[in-house]
Design a protein around this motif. Sequence first.
Motif, PDB file in Angstrom:
ATOM      1  N   UNK A  10       0.858  -1.177   0.000  1.00  0.00           N
ATOM      2  CA  UNK A  10       0.000   0.000   0.000  1.00  0.00           C
ATOM      3  C   UNK A  10       0.898   1.232   0.000  1.00  0.00           C
ATOM      4  N   UNK A  11       0.341   2.365  -0.416  1.00  0.00           N
ATOM      5  CA  UNK A  11       1.107   3.600  -0.409  1.00  0.00           C
ATOM      6  C   UNK A  11       1.559   3.896   1.019  1.00  0.00           C
ATOM      7  N   UNK A  12       2.859   4.167   1.187  1.00  0.00           N
ATOM      8  CA  UNK A  12       3.431   4.409   2.506  1.00  0.00           C
ATOM      9  C   UNK A  12       4.144   3.213   3.091  1.00  0.00           C
ATOM     10  N   UNK A  13       4.003   2.035   2.453  1.00  0.00           N
ATOM     11  CA  UNK A  13       4.692   0.840   2.935  1.00  0.00           C
ATOM     12  C   UNK A  13       6.171   0.866   2.555  1.00  0.00           C
ATOM     13  N   UNK A  14       6.944   0.055   3.251  1.00  0.00           N
ATOM     14  CA  UNK A  14       8.345  -0.177   2.908  1.00  0.00           C
ATOM     15  C   UNK A  14       8.444  -1.522   2.218  1.00  0.00           C
ATOM     16  N   UNK A  15       9.035  -1.554   1.043  1.00  0.00           N
ATOM     17  CA  UNK A  15       9.114  -2.807   0.286  1.00  0.00           C
ATOM     18  C   UNK A  15      10.118  -3.762   0.924  1.00  0.00           C
ATOM     19  N   UNK A  16       9.745  -5.026   1.091  1.00  0.00           N
ATOM     20  CA  UNK A  16      10.691  -6.003   1.648  1.00  0.00           C
ATOM     21  C   UNK A  16      11.715  -6.483   0.627  1.00  0.00           C
ATOM     22  N   UNK A  17      11.486  -6.178  -0.647  1.00  0.00           N
ATOM     23  CA  UNK A  17      12.387  -6.646  -1.704  1.00  0.00           C
ATOM     24  C   UNK A  17      12.724  -5.502  -2.651  1.00  0.00           C
ATOM     25  N   UNK A  18      13.832  -5.661  -3.356  1.00  0.00           N
ATOM     26  CA  UNK A  18      14.215  -4.716  -4.408  1.00  0.00           C
ATOM     27  C   UNK A  18      14.743  -5.524  -5.596  1.00  0.00           C
ATOM     28  N   UNK A  19      14.739  -4.894  -6.757  1.00  0.00           N
ATOM     29  CA  UNK A  19      15.367  -5.472  -7.947  1.00  0.00           C
ATOM     30  C   UNK A  19      16.356  -4.444  -8.492  1.00  0.00           C
ATOM     31  N   UNK A  20      17.655  -4.617  -8.238  1.00  0.00           N
ATOM     32  CA  UNK A  20      18.639  -3.663  -8.750  1.00  0.00           C
ATOM     33  C   UNK A  20      18.487  -3.474 -10.254  1.00  0.00           C
ATOM     34  N   UNK A  21      18.530  -2.226 -10.675  1.00  0.00           N
ATOM     35  CA  UNK A  21      18.341  -1.919 -12.085  1.00  0.00           C
ATOM     36  C   UNK A  21      16.921  -1.517 -12.408  1.00  0.00           C
ATOM     37  N   UNK A  22      15.981  -1.852 -11.529  1.00  0.00           N
ATOM     38  CA  UNK A  22      14.568  -1.534 -11.756  1.00  0.00           C
ATOM     39  C   UNK A  22      13.948  -0.756 -10.600  1.00  0.00           C
ATOM     40  N   UNK A  23      14.478  -0.905  -9.397  1.00  0.00           N
ATOM     41  CA  UNK A  23      13.931  -0.217  -8.226  1.00  0.00           C
ATOM     42  C   UNK A  23      14.541   1.171  -8.077  1.00  0.00           C
ATOM     43  N   UNK A  24      13.748   2.169  -7.645  1.00  0.00           N
ATOM     44  CA  UNK A  24      14.270   3.529  -7.454  1.00  0.00           C
ATOM     45  C   UNK A  24      15.085   3.630  -6.172  1.00  0.00           C
ATOM     46  N   UNK A  25      15.732   4.771  -6.004  1.00  0.00           N
ATOM     47  CA  UNK A  25      16.633   4.961  -4.867  1.00  0.00           C
ATOM     48  C   UNK A  25      15.911   4.827  -3.528  1.00  0.00           C
ATOM     49  N   UNK A  26      14.682   5.358  -3.417  1.00  0.00           N
ATOM     50  CA  UNK A  26      13.981   5.281  -2.135  1.00  0.00           C
ATOM     51  C   UNK A  26      13.648   3.836  -1.754  1.00  0.00           C
ATOM     52  N   UNK A  27      13.466   2.990  -2.766  1.00  0.00           N
ATOM     53  CA  UNK A  27      13.201   1.583  -2.482  1.00  0.00           C
ATOM     54  C   UNK A  27      14.485   0.863  -2.076  1.00  0.00           C
ATOM     55  N   UNK A  28      15.607   1.224  -2.726  1.00  0.00           N
ATOM     56  CA  UNK A  28      16.897   0.643  -2.362  1.00  0.00           C
ATOM     57  C   UNK A  28      17.248   0.975  -0.911  1.00  0.00           C
ATOM     58  N   UNK A  29      16.830   2.178  -0.461  1.00  0.00           N
ATOM     59  CA  UNK A  29      17.136   2.640   0.893  1.00  0.00           C
ATOM     60  C   UNK A  29      16.076   2.217   1.898  1.00  0.00           C
ATOM     61  N   UNK A  30      15.123   1.406   1.461  1.00  0.00           N
ATOM     62  CA  UNK A  30      14.045   0.897   2.329  1.00  0.00           C
ATOM     63  C   UNK A  30      13.272   2.042   2.985  1.00  0.00           C
TER      64      UNK A  30
END
Length: 228
Positions: free
Chosen positions: A96-116
Motif C-alpha cells: 500500500x502507499x506508505x509501505x516499505x518494500x521487503x524486496x528490491x530489484x537492482x536496475x529496476x527499483x528507485x533509490x527510495x526503495x533501495x534505501x528501504x
Amino acid sequence: PNSEGARSGVDLIRTGQPKMFIEKWTELLSSVEDAELKQMSYKITIPRSSITRFTLEVIDEVSRLHECGRIHGDIKPSNILVSRNDTLLIDDADLSIGDISPTVTPGWSPSEQLLRKPLSSAADIFSLGQLLLHVLAAEPLGREVRYRMPGGQVALIFDDPSVYIESGNPYAPVETREDWCRLIERALRTDPNERWPTARSMADEMRTLFQREDMRGEVEIRLPWGDH
C-alpha cells in the motif's frame, strides 16, 4: 526451428498438406537426440509499435492499481505477461502507499526503495521509465551512484540521468525523439516528487506522442524449443 527437415515441414504447411507435415515432423523429432532438440529454437517478429502499445497498457494497469491505493513494487519484464488480447502484471509486492518494500530489484527499483524508505506511487513510475528505456532502445547518461543495501548488496543507479536516443537508430522516432527522452527523464528523476505526478498523466503524454508519430521497425524474439 533451425534444421533442414523442419524447413521442409514448413513448406508442406505452406502448400496445404498438414497431414504430411505431421508425418514429416514426427519423423524429424524421432531422428534427433534430446541434446540436439534442446538446441533448436524458433523466432517471432513483432512491430515495435505493438510493443510500445503493450507498455502503454501496462501503465494503464498500474494507474488503476494506484487509484486503489496500491503499489506494484516490482515492475520489470519478467513480471509482465502479454497475450493476444491483454497484458497482466504479476508478482507484485502487495504494498500500500506508505509501505516499505521487503524486496528490491537492482536496475529496476528507485533509490527510495533501495534505501528501504516508505514508498509512493512514484516508485512504480521510476520502473515504468526503465521499461521505456528498453522499449525505445534508449540509454541513460550521467553520474552513477553506488547504493549499499541491507546484507551488503550493492546497486548502481543513475542520478537524474539524461536520456539519449541515437539519431541513427533505425527504430527511433524522428519528430518526437526528444519528447520521448524528456518523458523518460521525468520518470527517472531521483527525487520521487519530481517524477510524473501520476501514471495516468504519463500515459496521457504517451498517447499524445503516438498521435504525432508511431514507432518504427520490428523486434525479433528468439524462443527456445526446450523440452517440448
